[in-house]
Design an enzyme around this catalytic site. Structure first.
Site, PDB file in Angstrom:
ATOM      1  N   LYS A 139      35.710  -4.054  35.013  1.00 23.15           N
ATOM      2  CA  LYS A 139      34.968  -3.433  35.820  1.00 23.15           C
ATOM      3  C   LYS A 139      34.118  -2.416  35.190  1.00 23.15           C
ATOM      4  O   LYS A 139      33.913  -1.195  35.740  1.00 23.15           O
ATOM      5  CB  LYS A 139      35.656  -2.771  36.994  1.00 23.15           C
TER       6      LYS A 139
ATOM      7  N   ASP B 166      44.979  -0.768  44.089  1.00 26.16           N
ATOM      8  CA  ASP B 166      44.324  -0.685  45.082  1.00 26.16           C
ATOM      9  C   ASP B 166      44.933  -1.786  46.220  1.00 26.16           C
ATOM     10  O   ASP B 166      44.716  -1.516  47.511  1.00 26.16           O
ATOM     11  CB  ASP B 166      42.875  -0.516  45.101  1.00 26.16           C
TER      12      ASP B 166
HETATM   13  P1  ADP Z   1      35.629   0.177  44.363  1.00 25.95           P
HETATM   14  O1  ADP Z   1      36.670   1.280  45.030  1.00 25.95           O
HETATM   15  O2  ADP Z   1      36.087  -0.897  44.019  1.00 25.95           O
HETATM   16  O3  ADP Z   1      34.627   0.860  43.402  1.00 25.95           O
HETATM   17  P2  ADP Z   1      34.052   0.403  46.663  1.00 25.95           P
HETATM   18  O4  ADP Z   1      34.861   0.191  47.804  1.00 25.95           O
HETATM   19  O5  ADP Z   1      33.997   2.162  46.863  1.00 25.95           O
HETATM   20  O6  ADP Z   1      34.545  -0.091  45.546  1.00 25.95           O
HETATM   21  O7  ADP Z   1      32.657  -0.018  46.717  1.00 25.95           O
HETATM   22  C1  ADP Z   1      31.702  -0.214  45.906  1.00 25.95           C
HETATM   23  C2  ADP Z   1      30.884  -1.038  45.425  1.00 25.95           C
HETATM   24  O8  ADP Z   1      30.570  -1.807  46.441  1.00 25.95           O
HETATM   25  C3  ADP Z   1      29.684  -0.920  44.605  1.00 25.95           C
HETATM   26  O9  ADP Z   1      30.074  -1.085  43.400  1.00 25.95           O
HETATM   27  C4  ADP Z   1      28.811  -2.010  45.061  1.00 25.95           C
HETATM   28  O10 ADP Z   1      29.024  -2.986  44.274  1.00 25.95           O
HETATM   29  C5  ADP Z   1      29.303  -2.267  46.327  1.00 25.95           C
HETATM   30  N1  ADP Z   1      28.486  -1.945  47.497  1.00 25.95           N
HETATM   31  C6  ADP Z   1      28.125  -0.979  47.523  1.00 25.95           C
HETATM   32  N2  ADP Z   1      27.293  -0.410  48.846  1.00 25.95           N
HETATM   33  C7  ADP Z   1      27.162  -1.848  49.142  1.00 25.95           C
HETATM   34  C8  ADP Z   1      26.475  -2.357  50.396  1.00 25.95           C
HETATM   35  N3  ADP Z   1      25.773  -1.636  51.129  1.00 25.95           N
HETATM   36  N4  ADP Z   1      26.700  -3.819  50.213  1.00 25.95           N
HETATM   37  C9  ADP Z   1      27.227  -4.528  49.540  1.00 25.95           C
HETATM   38  N5  ADP Z   1      27.879  -3.965  48.415  1.00 25.95           N
HETATM   39  C10 ADP Z   1      27.998  -2.730  48.360  1.00 25.95           C
HETATM   40 MG    MG Z   2      38.307   1.378  45.868  1.00 25.72          MG
END
Ligand code: ADP
Ligand code: MG
Length: 452
Positions: free
Chosen positions: A159, A195
């Site tokens: 990632k 996670d």
């Molecule tokens: P992580 O903990 O895996 O980083 P999150 O659950 O915080 O992920 O989600 C963030 C990711 O989700 C971003 O990297 C993006 O790729 C995706 N994302 C963010 N906003 C949206 C949205 N409105 N629709 C679809 N995907 C989204």
């Molecule tokens: Mg997360």
């Protein structure tokens, strides 16, 4: 919904992304095989889907109590949380997100852990808990070989992370040392978890029949409850009196040995080549938020070069890598049928002005193609796990921005899973609220009580 078939050039490109039922069934079969290799003692070393044991046997009882720190590292945001477990219904979570400079993600490991320790220290001082002995659950969402609840060796970065000097090391020790180098807080890391594990545990706290934890965010991964007798990488797999163990599949790597090549497109290969981890995380790159937007962008650019879309219009931005965000897909697919307000807005942001209705319908159909394939692949994964457990009625806890925010993702999963399962099992998909934080605290509580 504008059918992609209305746009011959786009249809030609999108066809390979449209998975047939037969292809999906084949993916389920192949993943099952890879999972069995990951679980098996004789096959684990060469397995691609590693199926790491987590040393978490028990789902929460609801009697967990206490105050715990939690860290959530492994995607877009880095967070520190203070979780108070007081009664069944009462979980108090206080959290703070910290912005991580891009350079931290690819710099030396020591700088990364010093930064985390600094954030922890600031957080504890703000919350006035810097003088207390605080147990911490570390949600670290990368492939980790777990030696125990509080010991985990990083096997690879994913990632967008690539910090030197961390692979092969116990990340709990690296962080504990960084905390001790500062010496200004009394934090003891008692558990490290993925996670997915946090999401499963946190969901099971409320929903007794939860058996799977799924992430569709920056990356994609899942964990599930396996019979301990099948977790051959666990020393006590034949003698343990615990019936189950959570297994972290690390399914993002599915296909790294070529078994998904029969459904990969030339665009998937391009995404892979421009990523910082080529030939790794094949399944994840077809599914997750880090890559979906880029897939859409690559398709649009090709159509522009063929003169099949945005005729006589110019845009600098659309030619920039990673410029088309996955959140754009959600916004475009949220447009009312026959309207293109969000789409026009996004194109405007990309410097494309004066697109026709047809162009916008085409962009929408491309977005649908990419999100539908993502959801189909995840459905294959989930059905594989349900079959593997022989579960008849199970809940699935889900976290991640793609599942959370995409307007149709949930329904796409339900439809495709229902189709694949053909009535053999019932299931329920649940959004997990703050799995990484609450789950980390629940596991920290188990770990802390084991130590006593
Ligand atoms: P992580 O903990 O895996 O980083 P999150 O659950 O915080 O992920 O989600 C963030 C990711 O989700 C971003 O990297 C993006 O790729 C995706 N994302 C963010 N906003 C949206 C949205 N409105 N629709 C679809 N995907 C989204
Ligand atoms: Mg997360």
């Amino acid at each position: 919904m504008a059918a992609i078939t209305q746009f011959p050039a786009a249809f030609e490109i999108c066809k390979p992304f449209m998975l047939t039922d037969q292809q999906m069934q084949e993916i389920v079969v192949r993943l099952n095989k890879e999972i069995n290799m990951g679980l098996g003692r004789d096959t684990h070393a060469r397995a691609v889907v590693k199926c790491y044991i987590t040393h978490v046997h028990d789902l929460p009882s609801g009697n967990e109590r206490g105050r715990f720190l939690a860290l959530d590292l492994g995607g877009t945001n880095f967070r520190v949380l203070l979780v108070t477990l007081s009664s069944d219904s009462d979980v108090d979570i206080l959290s703070k997100s910290y912005v991580m400079d891009k350079s931290l993600l690819v710099g030396p490991g020591r700088a990364l852990f010093d930064f985390i320790a600094e954030c922890l220290s600031n957080f504890c001082k703000e919350q006035n808990i810097d003088k207390e002995e605080m147990p911490l659950g570390f949600t670290f969402s990368f492939p980790v070989q777990q030696i125990g609840l509080d010991k985990g060796i990083l096997t690879s970065w994913t990632k967008g992370f690539k910090c030197e000097g961390v692979i092969g090391k116990n990340v709990v020790e690296l962080l504990q040392h960084a905390i001790e180098r500062r010496g200004d807080v009394k934090i003891k890391i008692v558990a490290i978890l993925n996670d997915t594990t946090g999401t499963l545990v946190s969901c099971a706290y409320k929903q007794r029949n939860c058996r799977i934890g799924l992430i569709v965010g920056t990356g994609s991964n899942a964990c599930y409850m396996e019979r301990t007798g099948n977790t051959e990488m666990y020393e006590g797999y034949q003698t343990s009196n615990k019936p189950n163990m959570i297994v972290n599949t690390e399914w993002g790597a599915f296909g790294d040995n070529g078994v998904l090549d029969f459904v990969r497109t030339s665009y998937d290969k391009r995404i892979d080549q421009e990523s910082i981890n080529p030939h790794k995380q094949t399944f994840e790159k077809c599914i997750s938020g880090m890559y979906m937007g880029e897939l859409v962008r690559l398709i649009i650019v090709d159509l522009m070069e063929q003169g099949a879309i945005f005729k006589n219009l110019k845009s600098q931005s659309i030619y920039e890598k990673w410029r088309f965000e996955t959140s754009f897909i959600s916004e475009i697919e949220s447009d009312e049928p026959g309207h293109h307000r969000n789409c026009a807005n996004i194109l405007d942001q990309l410097g494309i002005r004066g697109a026709t209705d047809n162009d916008m319908q085409c962009v929408q159909a491309i977005c649908e193609t990419i999100s539908t394939r993502s959801a189909k692949l995840v459905s294959c994964g989930l059905v594989c796990l349900i079959n593997k457990m022989n579960a008849k009625d199970c809940a699935i806890g889900i976290d991640g921005g793609v599942y959370r925010f995409h307007p149709k993702y949930h329904d796409l999963l339900v439809d495709n899973m229902t189709k694949l399962l053909r009535g053999s099992a019932k299931f329920e998909l649940l959004l997990s609220e703050d799995g990484s934080g609450r789950g980390a605290a629940l596991i920290a509580s188990v770990a802390a009580s084991r130590k006593k």
